[in-house]
Scaffold this active site. Structure first.
Site, mmCIF file in Angstrom:
data_model
loop_
_atom_site.group_PDB
_atom_site.id
_atom_site.type_symbol
_atom_site.label_atom_id
_atom_site.label_comp_id
_atom_site.label_asym_id
_atom_site.label_seq_id
_atom_site.Cartn_x
_atom_site.Cartn_y
_atom_site.Cartn_z
ATOM 1 N N ASP A 17 48.858 48.597 71.002
ATOM 2 C CA ASP A 17 48.913 49.560 71.836
ATOM 3 C C ASP A 17 47.565 50.152 72.326
ATOM 4 O O ASP A 17 47.585 51.281 73.066
ATOM 5 C CB ASP A 17 49.778 50.772 71.089
ATOM 6 C CG ASP A 17 49.191 51.479 69.954
ATOM 7 O OD1 ASP A 17 48.057 51.026 69.847
ATOM 8 O OD2 ASP A 17 49.603 52.115 69.455
ATOM 9 N N GLU A 37 30.116 49.920 65.347
ATOM 10 C CA GLU A 37 29.522 49.197 63.995
ATOM 11 C C GLU A 37 28.768 48.051 64.454
ATOM 12 O O GLU A 37 27.820 47.647 63.692
ATOM 13 C CB GLU A 37 30.904 48.770 63.460
ATOM 14 C CG GLU A 37 30.589 48.417 61.969
ATOM 15 C CD GLU A 37 32.213 47.972 61.297
ATOM 16 O OE1 GLU A 37 32.775 46.922 61.579
ATOM 17 O OE2 GLU A 37 32.585 48.768 60.652
ATOM 18 N N ASP A 57 41.754 43.716 65.380
ATOM 19 C CA ASP A 57 42.108 44.547 63.903
ATOM 20 C C ASP A 57 41.866 45.848 64.033
ATOM 21 O O ASP A 57 42.429 46.791 63.474
ATOM 22 C CB ASP A 57 41.036 43.738 63.020
ATOM 23 C CG ASP A 57 41.000 44.528 61.807
ATOM 24 O OD1 ASP A 57 41.878 44.109 60.949
ATOM 25 O OD2 ASP A 57 39.902 45.043 61.237
ATOM 26 N N HIS A 58 40.750 46.458 64.954
ATOM 27 C CA HIS A 58 40.674 47.885 65.178
ATOM 28 C C HIS A 58 41.539 48.791 65.905
ATOM 29 O O HIS A 58 41.549 49.669 65.798
ATOM 30 C CB HIS A 58 39.231 48.076 65.663
ATOM 31 C CG HIS A 58 38.114 47.641 64.720
ATOM 32 N ND1 HIS A 58 36.789 48.114 65.038
ATOM 33 C CD2 HIS A 58 38.060 46.999 63.527
ATOM 34 C CE1 HIS A 58 35.842 47.437 63.768
ATOM 35 N NE2 HIS A 58 36.702 47.059 62.800
ATOM 36 N N ASP A 59 42.504 47.918 66.320
ATOM 37 C CA ASP A 59 43.771 48.335 67.062
ATOM 38 C C ASP A 59 44.961 48.656 66.061
ATOM 39 O O ASP A 59 45.668 49.366 66.307
ATOM 40 C CB ASP A 59 44.071 47.693 68.229
ATOM 41 C CG ASP A 59 45.107 48.260 69.041
ATOM 42 O OD1 ASP A 59 45.351 49.516 68.974
ATOM 43 O OD2 ASP A 59 45.927 47.642 69.916
ATOM 44 N N THR A 88 47.982 53.228 64.259
ATOM 45 C CA THR A 88 49.379 52.889 64.806
ATOM 46 C C THR A 88 49.255 51.424 64.286
ATOM 47 O O THR A 88 48.418 50.804 64.592
ATOM 48 C CB THR A 88 49.988 53.149 65.930
ATOM 49 O OG1 THR A 88 48.955 52.497 66.851
ATOM 50 C CG2 THR A 88 49.657 54.455 66.328
ATOM 51 N N SER A 105 45.152 51.693 70.662
ATOM 52 C CA SER A 105 44.932 52.675 70.400
ATOM 53 C C SER A 105 43.265 52.758 69.896
ATOM 54 O O SER A 105 42.745 53.853 70.022
ATOM 55 C CB SER A 105 45.737 52.886 68.762
ATOM 56 O OG SER A 105 45.126 51.993 67.856
#
EC number: 1.11.2.-
Length: 1285
Positions: free
Chosen positions: A807, A877, A719-721, A803, A809
């Site tokens: 990938d 987090e 999710d954080h990507d 993005t 990110s």
């Protein structure tokens, strides 16, 4: 009649047939054959069957080698000829004789060496572009017959000198670009200098010879230094004098001058020239005779200087960069040249911090040349060039500053007038600004072209003239002045006297009121943001709630400014309503954008004015994707250029995609539930806190019998990507300045949740404030793919800061600046940065050093540390997430070291990008092959909702949807345990024990002081997942203790989810069931088919009244789950649609043919998360093969790391030796031209960067949007070969 119709059809068909013959198959033509484009067609000559009526002919990017007069015969009406990017080496003399109307000619980017006379009589040519050829000689007659020439470009050629009479008789010349040539600054250059003092130019002209003037700007050289040589020898023979000119070994043909004019053009008669000797009549005044020469070979000044250095010595600067200033978005080139023996090594520093070559800051010529593109605010500052060898070291510091741009300010606007029928009127609009603004005129929202019937706009755009006024001309006329940093509008009303009376106009809002409103809105937003910023400075961050708010100021500045602009715009519209008697009230069934209309209050010109005044015309920089080699191989950091046809698809800082159109109370921006007491389908919407307490919260949890907690953790990591919705920057109301949690009123950006009197927090007295604080997600102005100057008020959209592609990110960042911060810039090894290592010698995430982010929850703690820094700001987090991030920095560096050992010739840039590519493929493989089948309940059900991979589809939009990010993918909150397990090597709890979730938030110090990452990782793969039972949804740690800190009101995750979906305008649960072709409940009894528990239905009924009111997230989590799955069919539909598009719309998907070799792909498919933990944990030696499955508590149920398959990196040995030129430290480096997302506004039409077009009613003109400005000439203002010029 039938015969007539038949003849008409035959005639029409015949005309179409003939017209079709006039457009060659290699070209595209407009209907009238006036515009012909034959670009990129492989042509070797100009096609013969082009309409002779053509006005604009573009034959760019072909293979034409010679331009002959016969090629252009018959084009008597041709006004624009573009032949750029061909192979033209020869053009015939007087080639333009057959083009009597030609105004614009571009021969840029060819291979011309000599330019002969172009025509034999006068021509109306206004623009001549010969940029980027190999030109050495230009005939003196080339410009003779062009009295109207205004623009000339000879830049980037091999010109050492020009004939002294070349520029005579050019009265209209206003722009001349002569830079980037090896100029010989002798007496001939005085004419060039004189020209430069009269016209505008793009860049300075520098001298290459003589040596004593090298690198000096020609316009700064004293006239006395621009000299030619006196003859070296004189001898008399009868009636003749022989003069000899001294010539060095590197010079070529000697040029003799008489009275500073070449002798063949001077008044001198009876001369003969033989190489270095000229014979002139005895009567000649030899005092007027001088000579000069050009050079056979121009050695690069760096090599020339180094050749002069003899023996050993410490470094010495031969050329030092100077302080300079540049505009935002421009390209910066800096030279720093040294000599020394041994050859010095050059290092570069920015504000004291060393950097290496990257995509943003490219170093070339052994680090002698620094190129920065685009130059932004963060690039300004103090730069240092350091040269080092074994003998010594020298340093030189200089400053690069940002030139502040000024948005337009209209100082003389159009005035309302009354005029009789048949009369004429002139509206005037003049504005200041830097850069100089362009003007666009419109009438009642419709654009007025420069010449449009009775309407005429002046050449500079400042005047609009209307002739022969008719009654229909009555209305509002708007002038918009715009430049790359802003826009401003002013309007006036034309009242026509006589004729029929027009319908009464709506209540008026004048320009003065709009400007005052926009100023007040900006002040409100800026004040609120600044209050929040001051309250959250480092010395006032005392808890995790404050820390999360402070994270907002750590998002990229671009995201901050984009969202702030929209907030100012919306605040402006709110203030407009306060000034208008008629409000906007719609029925619930009218909540749809097409029904909305603030236009009932706001005229379209007023909407445009507010967009400009608020800053909503700005946007993110857009990459033109011209570096085809790099973009074919590797991803950009922000996602641009993935889709070649739609390069902004899936890009960071863009709006979330919609599955269904949003539902806002006013159809514009206010969420449902904003107006208290309002009924929806006959019932008020429930307080989201009551939904959380009565339906979602659970004190009991049931462990999953088969799945491990790693399922949850990988879901959060993925999710954080993919998603990060930027939240509002302020905690203060824009309208009143009130602190958000001190009031329960709904005032932007505050959308707080009131606490009821029977809320446990109120009863216990722990609630310090009357509501749970909630700030709305930041809005974004628009996507930029179409128009950012909307013709109507547009509904609010939210921004995805990341993005949309899978990938990695979250490992590498979603923009260039962020990515560079994460890299090890001190060693050219392609590794990620780290500050400390574990006892096992393995890296931890680096610490965040350069901002106010601080992870200390209690300032009295000993040895407090700062936040960890990762590709995603949320890495701190909770502890298990930080541990997962740590594994990936270690994996990157592990792979990078191996690639370096196998490929000794690779530099750090290649190693970095190849490793990043492998790590991204790992994430894709683990997610789609190992994790997703589990959450869908099996491969068969996953295939049903996601489908199988059929290859890349460029028509697929991979952008993340609002429903996915805001609701569906938050199903993961239902599988979170209330504690994080921490297990030692014996699979027993460590001495500090497990940790309650609310104590694990933002505590990175516990990773370092309580066992490292291993206990946390074992706690994930060796503990059971929380079972998402409909009666046990979110544990109390998330409901009552989220980011808890003693005295403050802690958050409630369920409340956040529901309120966020309302904030984003998500339609109801039943609307998404309809979208997914699932049964849609009308009555409560209809829901029994997919909600088995009657008690849950009763609770829903008591809260919502009717099924049509159920929030999407709530309905999705209580649905009966797919068999063995973790969510129901509605979420399966939304999640499946998203993951299908993320995969199918990704040009770099790891399974796509050509992304990896077959051997490499076989190795990537061996990857498991278990293997990553074995390779990168400190001392993990036992683990199950599938970390998502829970084998139980017994250590013996876990196999050894030796049993997990390893990826062999030998498939990457010498795989990529043929690298892209832009990744090599050589002079051949592409200039990555970019632009601002907002593009250009021409005649009221917004066009994206790089667009090209022929303006209406101006057939002779061809325009391109480049650098946020419109260029309508053949002058090339960048090397982007998509330009038509």
């Amino acid at each position: 009649m039938n015969l007539y119709l038949l003849l008409l059809v035959i005639a029409t068909s015949s005309w179409q047939f003939v017209a079709g013959l006039e457009c060659p198959v290699e070209c595209t033509c407009d209907k009238k054959g006036l515009v012909v484009d034959c670009s990129s067609s492989g042509l070797t000559r100009i096609p013969k069957n082009i309409s002779r009526n053509v006005r604009s002919l573009v034959i760019r990017n072909n293979r034409i080698h010679k331009l002959k007069r016969s090629d252009l015969e018959g084009f008597n009406q041709l006004e624009t000829l573009v032949l750029t990017h061909n192979k033209i080496k020869i053009i015939e003399e007087n080639v333009l004789d057959h083009l009597p109307e030609l105004k614009r000619l571009s021969l840029a980017h060819n291979e011309l060496v000599y330019i002969p006379p172009l025509c034999s009589d006068s021509r109306p040519l206004a623009s001549l572009n010969l940029k980027r050829n190999h030109i050495q000689f230009i005939d003196e007659q080339v410009l003779r017959y062009f009295p109207d020439l205004t623009q000339l470009d000879f830049s980037h050629n091999r010109i050492q000198s020009l004939r002294t009479k070349l520029f005579d008789n050019l009265p209209a010349l206003s722009h001349a670009h002569l830079h980037s040539n090896p100029w010989h600054c002798d007496c001939r250059a005085s004419k060039v200098k004189a020209l430069l003092q009269k016209v505008k130019w793009e860049k300075k002209v520098y001298c290459t010879n003589p040596v004593e003037l090298r690198h000096q700007a020609l316009d700064e050289v004293d006239d006395s230094a621009l000299t030619c040589a006196r003859p070296a020898e004189e001898s008399w023979t009868g009636e003749e004098i022989k003069l000899t000119c001294a010539k060095n070994s590197s010079s070529k043909l000697v040029v003799w001058m008489y009275e500073n004019v070449e002798v063949d053009s001077s008044s001198l008669d009876g001369y003969e020239i033989h190489d270095t000797v000229i014979t002139v009549p005895r009567k000649t005044n030899v005092n007027f005779m001088t000579c000069t020469y050009d050079f056979d070979h121009i050695p690069h000044h760096r090599r020339l200087r180094q050749s002069q250095h003899q023996g050993n010595g410490s470094p010495q600067f031969t050329y030092k960069p100077r302080d300079n200033s540049f505009r935002e978005g421009s390209e910066v080139k800096v030279n720093c040249e040294v000599m020394g023996n041994p050859k010095p090594t050059i290092n570069w520093y920015h504000n004291g911090k060393r950097f290496i070559s990257s995509r943003k800051r490219q170093l070339g010529l052994s680090n002698n040349v620094l190129r920065i593109y685009p130059f932004l605010e963060e690039d300004s500052g103090r730069y240092t060039c350091e040269a080092v060898n074994s003998v010594g070291k020298v340093r030189h510091a200089f400053s690069l500053d940002l030139i502040s741009s000024v948005p337009p300010n209209i100082y003389e606007g159009p005035q309302s007038v009354s005029q009789n029928l048949g009369g004429s009127v002139v509206f005037v609009c003049k504005a200041n600004g830097n850069p100089v603004p362009d003007y666009t005129w419109s009438f009642d929202g419709s654009t007025i072209g420069h010449i449009k019937g009775r309407f005429m706009v002046s050449d500079d755009g400042t005047e609009l003239r209307i002739s022969n006024i008719e009654k229909k001309d009555e209305g509002y006329y708007s002038c918009m002045a715009g430049n790359p940093v802003g826009a401003m509008s002013a309007d006036a009303k034309l009242t026509v006297i006589g004729g029929e009376t027009r319908k009464a106009a709506a209540p008026q809002i004048d320009e003065e009121l709009l400007r005052a409103i926009a100023q007040k809105a900006r002040q409100n937003v800026e004040n609120a943001v600044e209050k929040t910023r001051k309250q959250l400075t480092q010395d006032k961050v005392t808890n995790t709630n404050d820390l999360k708010r402070l994270f907002r100021f750590s998002t990229p500045k671009q995201a901050v400014e984009l969202s702030k602009a929209r907030e100012i715009y919306e605040e402006s519209v709110r203030l407009v309503r306060e000034h208008v008697e008629k409000g906007l009230i719609l029925n619930v069934d009218e909540l749809h954008p097409k029904n909305v209309s603030y236009e009932s209050v706001l005229h379209v010109t007023h909407v445009q004015a507010l967009m400009g005044l608020s800053g909503c015309h700005t946007g993110q920089y857009k990459n033109p994707c011209t570096d085809t080699c790099f973009h074919h191989r590797y991803r950009s950091f922000d996602g641009q250029c993935n889709n070649k046809n739609k390069p902004m698809t899936g890009v960071s800082l863009m709006p979330l995609r919609r599955l269904l159109k949003p539902v806002y109370e006013n159809g514009f921006n206010t969420p449902v539930g904003w107006e208290k007491g309002r009924l929806y389908n006959g019932y008020p919407l429930p307080n989201v806190r009551e939904v959380s307490r009565q339906l979602v919260a659970t004190e009991n949890i049931t462990p999953h019998s088969k799945l491990s907690s790693m399922v949850m953790q990988w879901g959060q990591f993925v999710d954080h990507d993919l998603t990060h919705t930027v939240t509002a920057l302020s905690r203060h109301s824009y309208a009143t300045g009130a602190f958000c949690n001190r009031t329960c009123e709904n005032l932007d950006p505050c959308f707080n949740i009131p606490l009821s009197p029977n809320d446990p927090r109120v009863k216990s007295g722990s609630a310090k404030y009357p509501c749970i604080e909630f700030e709305r997600s930041a809005a974004v102005c628009g996507s930029g793919e179409t128009s950012l100057v909307f013709n109507r008020v547009t509904y609010r959209e939210q921004m995805n800061a990341l993005t949309s592609f899978l990938d990695a990110s979250n490992v590498y960042g979603s923009n260039e600046v962020q990515a560079q911060e994460l890299r090890d810039t001190y060693n050219n090894n392609g590794m990620l940065r780290f500050d400390i290592t574990s006892e096992a010698g393995k890296e931890y995430l680096p610490f965040e050093k350069d901002s106010n982010m601080d992870c200390r929850r209690n300032f009295s703690e000993e040895n407090p540390i700062r936040c960890f820094l990762a590709g995603d700001l949320r890495a701190n987090e909770q502890l298990a997430l930080a541990a997962t991030h740590t594994i990936f920095i270690r994996e990157h560096n592990r792979i990078a070291k191996k690639l370096k050992s196998m490929n000794g010739n690779w530099d750090g840039e290649i190693i970095y990008h190849e490793t990043r590519k492998i790590v991204g493929a790992m994430m894709q493989h683990i997610t789609y092959k190992h994790w997703m089948p589990i959450i869908f309940g099996g491969q068969a059900q996953m295939n049903k909702f996601v489908g199988t991979y059929q290859g890349y589809d460029p028509d697929v939009d991979a952008s993340v949807t609002n429903a996915f990010a805001t609701a569906a993918f938050r199903f993961g909150h239902t599988i979170i345990n209330p504690s994080l397990f921490r297990l030692g090597n014996d699979f027993m709890p460590i001495k500090e024990g497990h940790i309650a979730l609310h104590k694990a938030f933002f505590t990175p110090e516990l990773v370092l002081t309580q066992g490292g990452v291993d206990p946390l990782l074992r706690g994930l793969f060796a503990s059971p997942l929380k079972h998402p039972m409909p009666t046990q949804l979110l544990n109390m740690e998330l409901i009552e203790k989220l980011f808890m800190k003693g005295h403050e009101v802690s958050l409630d995750l369920a409340v956040m989810n529901i309120q966020r979906s309302r904030d984003h305008g998500l339609p109801s649960y039943t609307e998404y069931r309809k979208f997914c072709n699932l049964p849609v409940p009308v009555q409560w009894e209809d829901m029994k088919g997919y909600i088995k528990d009657d008690m849950i239905i009763q609770k829903l009924r008591g809260l919502y009244g009717v099924p049509q009111n159920i929030d999407l997230w709530v309905g999705g989590i209580v649905e009966e789950k797919l068999e063995n799955g973790l969510f129901g069919p509605t979420f399966a539909c939304i999640i499946g649609e998203q993951f299908r598009k993320i995969r199918d719309g990704d040009r770099f998907w790891y399974e796509k043919d050509g992304v990896f070799t077959p051997e490499q792909l076989r190795e990537i498919k061996k990857i498991t998360l278990a293997r990553l933990f074995c390779d990168n944990g400190d001392n993990i030696d036992r683990i199950q093969k599938d970390v998502f499955m829970y084998p139980g508590m017994d250590k013996e149920n876990y196999g050894t790391c030796q049993e997990t398959e390893m990826m062999n990196l030998r498939a990457w040995s010498k795989c990529c030796d043929n690298v892209c030129p832009t990744m090599l430290d050589r002079i051949l480096r592409s200039r990555h031209r970019g632009s601002r997302l907002h593009g250009c506004n021409q005649n009221g039409i917004w066009r994206p960067e790089g667009a090209k077009w022929i303006p209406q009613n101006e057939i002779c003109t061809e325009c391109v949007c480049q650098g946020s400005r419109v260029w309508c000439s053949t002058k090339e203002d960048c090397s982007d070969n998509r330009s038509p010029f």
